[in-house]
Design a protein around this motif. Structure first.
Motif, mmCIF file in Angstrom:
data_model
loop_
_atom_site.group_PDB
_atom_site.id
_atom_site.type_symbol
_atom_site.label_atom_id
_atom_site.label_comp_id
_atom_site.label_asym_id
_atom_site.label_seq_id
_atom_site.Cartn_x
_atom_site.Cartn_y
_atom_site.Cartn_z
ATOM 1 N N SER A 115 0.937 -1.259 -0.026
ATOM 2 C CA SER A 115 -0.284 0.145 0.283
ATOM 3 C C SER A 115 1.051 1.367 -0.189
ATOM 4 N N LEU A 116 1.794 1.371 0.940
ATOM 5 C CA LEU A 116 2.478 2.815 0.572
ATOM 6 C C LEU A 116 3.228 2.439 -0.461
ATOM 7 N N GLN A 118 2.639 1.587 -3.537
ATOM 8 C CA GLN A 118 1.247 2.232 -4.498
ATOM 9 C C GLN A 118 1.444 4.015 -4.120
ATOM 10 N N GLU A 119 1.440 4.309 -2.636
ATOM 11 C CA GLU A 119 1.145 6.007 -3.013
ATOM 12 C C GLU A 119 2.132 6.764 -3.213
ATOM 13 N N ASN A 122 1.788 5.815 -7.604
ATOM 14 C CA ASN A 122 0.506 6.765 -7.962
ATOM 15 C C ASN A 122 1.390 8.256 -8.626
ATOM 16 N N CYS A 123 2.116 8.727 -7.556
ATOM 17 C CA CYS A 123 2.821 10.028 -7.320
ATOM 18 C C CYS A 123 3.183 10.527 -9.254
ATOM 19 N N GLU A 128 3.782 16.324 -5.992
ATOM 20 C CA GLU A 128 3.438 15.050 -4.730
ATOM 21 C C GLU A 128 4.000 13.964 -3.490
ATOM 22 N N LEU A 132 4.574 13.262 0.246
ATOM 23 C CA LEU A 132 4.525 11.600 0.560
ATOM 24 C C LEU A 132 6.605 11.697 2.029
ATOM 25 N N TYR A 136 6.437 10.197 5.195
ATOM 26 C CA TYR A 136 6.781 9.561 5.804
ATOM 27 C C TYR A 136 8.111 8.810 6.319
#
Length: 167
Positions: A115-116, A118-119, A122-123, A128, A132, A136
């Motif tokens: 999930s992380l 993928q974040e 996706n940028c 963007e 993140l 993070y």
């Protein structure tokens, strides 16, 4: 001339980079994040595994195999049951429950890692990614972006960003 330069009234020079430079920066930021995330989740996995001794880990697959086949020979489970003073079936139940719990924890780690990653994947822009990286990784975004994002006020003091990984 490869770069477009513009002198700003405050003395700074604004540099306009070609798109391939932006693309390279985005690619680098994504790849670096991926490697950091994978390394940190590898550490979390090893910490999870370290909850049991190396000897226990070595014998774990054999215990599971025997626990799933109580009708067959179960020398390892017999030995454990004798040492603990309990029935072989109780050892088998405990082994299978422990394996299920471990696998659920591993799956949760894996899901969180995917999930992380993928974040970041996706940028589409550096801005963007900056958000993140700050959220993070503890790497503050540029002050001008903090102002744009409403995190800091123009001419004010930027907020303190917690250092280190935040996941």
């Amino acid at each position: 001339e490869e770069y477009a330069l513009e002198q700003l009234p405050d003395g700074r020079t604004k540099v306009e980079l070609p798109q391939e430079r932006y693309d390279a920066a985005i690619s680098f930021m994504k790849t670096a994040a991926k490697l950091i995330i994978e390394d940190e989740y590898d550490r979390k996995f090893l910490t999870l595994k370290a909850e049991e001794s190396k000897l226990e880990q070595y014998l774990w697959n054999a215990q599971i195999e025997e626990a799933n086949n109580l009708e067959g020979e179960t020398p390892l489970l017999n030995s454990i049951a004798k040492a603990k003073g309990i029935e072989v079936s109780a050892v088998a139940t405990s082994v299978l429950a422990g394996n299920k719990t471990f696998n659920e924890k591993v799956q949760a780690l894996y899901d969180a890692m995917l999930s992380l990653k993928q974040e970041f994947k996706n940028c589409a822009t550096i801005k963007e990614l900056n958000v993140l990286w700050q959220k993070y990784m503890g790497v503050p975004m540029p002050y001008s972006q903090m102002v744009e994002e409403g995190i800091a006020e123009e001419g004010g003091i930027p907020p303190v960003i917690p250092a280190g990984l935040q996941f």
